[in-house]
Design an enzyme around this catalytic site. Structure first.
Site, mmCIF file in Angstrom:
data_model
loop_
_atom_site.group_PDB
_atom_site.id
_atom_site.type_symbol
_atom_site.label_atom_id
_atom_site.label_comp_id
_atom_site.label_asym_id
_atom_site.label_seq_id
_atom_site.Cartn_x
_atom_site.Cartn_y
_atom_site.Cartn_z
ATOM 1 N N GLU A 1 7.850 -31.809 11.638
ATOM 2 C CA GLU A 1 8.975 -31.369 10.869
ATOM 3 C C GLU A 1 8.962 -30.113 10.861
ATOM 4 O OE1 GLU A 1 8.981 -35.718 8.450
ATOM 5 O OE2 GLU A 1 8.406 -33.717 7.461
ATOM 6 N N CYS B 1 9.568 -23.389 7.109
ATOM 7 C CA CYS B 1 8.346 -23.796 7.056
ATOM 8 C C CYS B 1 8.118 -24.518 8.362
ATOM 9 C CB CYS B 1 8.067 -24.614 5.686
ATOM 10 S SG CYS B 1 6.323 -25.442 5.884
ATOM 11 N N CYS C 1 -2.732 -34.190 11.909
ATOM 12 C CA CYS C 1 -3.895 -32.880 11.533
ATOM 13 C C CYS C 1 -5.132 -33.727 11.433
ATOM 14 C CB CYS C 1 -3.358 -32.303 10.238
ATOM 15 S SG CYS C 1 -4.499 -31.328 9.496
ATOM 16 N N CYS D 1 -7.219 -34.759 4.522
ATOM 17 C CA CYS D 1 -7.071 -34.629 3.287
ATOM 18 C C CYS D 1 -6.333 -35.848 2.790
ATOM 19 C CB CYS D 1 -6.449 -33.520 2.783
ATOM 20 S SG CYS D 1 -6.919 -31.937 3.341
ATOM 21 N N CYS E 1 -2.622 -36.762 1.653
ATOM 22 C CA CYS E 1 -1.555 -35.953 2.528
ATOM 23 C C CYS E 1 -1.078 -36.949 3.710
ATOM 24 C CB CYS E 1 -2.253 -34.682 3.300
ATOM 25 S SG CYS E 1 -1.269 -33.968 4.495
ATOM 26 N N GLY F 1 -0.125 -29.725 10.021
ATOM 27 C CA GLY F 1 -1.313 -29.394 10.619
ATOM 28 C C GLY F 1 -1.798 -28.331 9.896
ATOM 29 N N GLU F 2 -3.169 -27.922 10.579
ATOM 30 C CA GLU F 2 -3.840 -27.036 9.821
ATOM 31 C C GLU F 2 -3.708 -25.623 10.813
ATOM 32 O OE1 GLU F 2 -5.788 -25.652 7.223
ATOM 33 O OE2 GLU F 2 -6.124 -23.981 8.809
ATOM 34 N N SER G 1 -1.029 -20.501 6.094
ATOM 35 C CA SER G 1 -1.698 -21.357 5.047
ATOM 36 C C SER G 1 -2.997 -21.779 5.636
ATOM 37 C CB SER G 1 -1.012 -22.249 4.537
ATOM 38 O OG SER G 1 -0.940 -23.333 5.271
ATOM 39 N N SER H 1 -5.040 -23.601 0.483
ATOM 40 C CA SER H 1 -4.679 -24.696 -0.173
ATOM 41 C C SER H 1 -5.894 -25.326 -0.815
ATOM 42 C CB SER H 1 -4.258 -25.768 0.737
ATOM 43 O OG SER H 1 -2.963 -25.489 1.410
ATOM 44 N N LEU H 2 -5.837 -24.921 -2.128
ATOM 45 C CA LEU H 2 -7.254 -25.145 -2.746
ATOM 46 C C LEU H 2 -7.569 -26.350 -3.434
ATOM 47 C CD1 LEU H 2 -9.770 -22.875 -3.283
ATOM 48 C CD2 LEU H 2 -8.599 -22.781 -5.527
ATOM 49 N N HIS H 3 -6.576 -26.989 -4.378
ATOM 50 C CA HIS H 3 -6.464 -28.047 -5.128
ATOM 51 C C HIS H 3 -7.694 -28.500 -5.777
ATOM 52 C CE1 HIS H 3 -3.200 -28.460 -2.143
ATOM 53 N NE2 HIS H 3 -3.704 -28.848 -1.259
ATOM 54 N N CYS I 1 1.329 -27.920 3.474
ATOM 55 C CA CYS I 1 0.450 -28.184 4.305
ATOM 56 C C CYS I 1 0.519 -29.860 4.057
ATOM 57 C CB CYS I 1 -0.574 -27.824 4.812
ATOM 58 S SG CYS I 1 -2.227 -28.174 4.158
HETATM 59 S S1 SF4 Z 1 -3.066 -31.174 3.489
HETATM 60 FE FE1 SF4 Z 1 -2.840 -29.662 5.244
HETATM 61 S S2 SF4 Z 1 -5.199 -29.578 6.118
HETATM 62 FE FE2 SF4 Z 1 -5.059 -31.532 4.778
HETATM 63 S S3 SF4 Z 1 -4.775 -33.197 6.263
HETATM 64 FE FE3 SF4 Z 1 -2.618 -32.584 5.328
HETATM 65 S S4 SF4 Z 1 -1.778 -31.221 6.710
HETATM 66 FE FE4 SF4 Z 1 -4.024 -31.345 7.447
#
Ligand code: SF4
Length: 351
Positions: free
Chosen positions: A89, A102, A109, A113, A116, A159-160, A189, A212-214, A333
């Site tokens: 996307e 974006c 990925c 996480c 996600c 993705g990362e 990111s 992306s801390l969270h 992400c």
């Molecule tokens: S939040 Fe970002 S790094 Fe984490 S699984 Fe999802 S896409 Fe990957």
């Protein structure tokens, strides 16, 4: 690896394709593709037979599956199919003074996480430079149809990015040198790949970094963002501090607010302590979490989002609450899932 697509080829490779043509042809075609955002067939300053040949040898990488526009008309989400069948996307966000694309950098990925949708689906493959650049070009063409010009690119889709940093960096170079975007309008990111942040600090262009801390303690972050077990917070924040010292660029912490999980006063205090310790204070972006099918918890309700924001401000942190643009893409992400729009409000538009 599939055959190179339109935006995979560099100038040298294009020169080889144009061998036998007058020398000025290379500039004509290159600027047509990158500055005028034209397809080869639209290059009216190039002979017809050559246009047809270029269409054939430089195929597009992205096949449109759907395009959805939010009800307010300020967010356009593209779902593309790649060679091999993976889906990714891209999101175009139209703000009053700027337009941001974006982009996804991987199909799926591997970071896993839990909250996600992309992470839940697992990793499929890396995207090539051409597949990432083309997302920007296709979204920029769509923006042009709406009388807008893309000003910013954020590498925050599926993705990362720092797990595919060679392709991501050559995309940055292409956007900077050929599309003409300033590094200050490009943001990469990461969920916290420390060696990738360190490599980024060595690169010649000072792009923005979004982490992306969270969670701001290792116990909770290990749970939400498993890569934290490999690169815990102390290492991550040291790499962020070094990046800021080396680049002097803006750094933001992205924080998806999850009801009862990371929205407590103690979370605000821990986050503020980390943000304030950095050499240039980090900016915090708060995003109420979108629900995803495999994660039962909910986003923080709006009144408590405001409470969390107020607490951070009282603690001296610059903070923005991202308006929900349907996908929460600014966050994340992450919260994108091919084929399963999580909370997008559809305007019903499909090509
Ligand atoms: S939040 Fe970002 S790094 Fe984490 S699984 Fe999802 S896409 Fe990957």
């Amino acid at each position: 690896m599939s055959a190179p697509t339109r935006f995979d080829v560099d100038r040298e490779q294009l020169a080889a394709i144009l061998d036998g043509e007058p020398r000025y042809r290379l500039d004509q075609v290159w600027s047509g593709l990158y500055q005028q955002l034209q397809a080869p067939a639209e290059l009216t300053n190039v002979p017809k037979a050559l246009r047809a040949r270029l269409e054939e040898v430089l195929p597009e990488a992205l096949t449109p599956v759907t395009e959805q526009m939010s009800d307010r008309g300020d967010t356009v989400k593209f779902l593309w199919e790649l060679a091999g069948g993976s889906r990714i996307e891209t999101v175009l966000m139209l703000y009053p003074g700027r337009a941001t694309v974006c982009v996804s950098t991987q199909a799926g990925c591997a970071m896993a996480c839990g909250f996600c949708a992309t992470g839940q689906a697992g990793f499929t493959r890396q995207l090539s430079t051409g597949e990432i650049v083309e997302q920007v070009v296709r979204a920029a063409r769509r923006a042009r149809d709406l009388d807008r010009r893309v000003s910013n690119v954020v590498f925050m889709g599926m993705g990362e990015p720092l797990a595919n940093d060679t392709a991501v960096w050559s995309t940055v170079e292409r956007l900077h040198a050929d599309v003409g975007m300033s590094a200050r309008h490009l943001t990469i990111s990461t969920v916290g790949i420390v060696p990738g942040i360190r490599r980024l600090a060595e690169r010649p262009l000072p792009v923005n970094l979004a982490v992306s801390l969270h969670a701001a303690n290792d116990r909770l972050r290990d749970e939400l963002v498993p890569i934290n077990k490999r690169y815990p917070l102390a290492e991550l924040t040291a790499a962020c501090a070094d990046y800021l010292r080396a680049r002097g660029r803006r750094l933001s912490f992205e924080w998806a607010l999850i009801d009862g999980v990371n929205d407590r006063p103690s979370d605000a205090a821990e986050l503020a302590a980390i943000a304030r310790r950095l050499p240039l204070h980090a900016h915090v972006n708060l995003i109420p979490l979108n629900p995803t099918p495999g994660w039962p918890t909910r986003g923080t309700p709006p009144d408590r989002v405001e409470g969390f924001r107020g607490r951070l401000e009282d603690l001296g942190v610059n903070v923005t609450v991202r308006r929900n643009r349907g996908t929460d893409i600014d966050a994340a992400c992450g919260q994108l899932a091919a084929g399963q729009p999580v909370t997008l409000t559809l305007g019903g538009r499909r090509p």
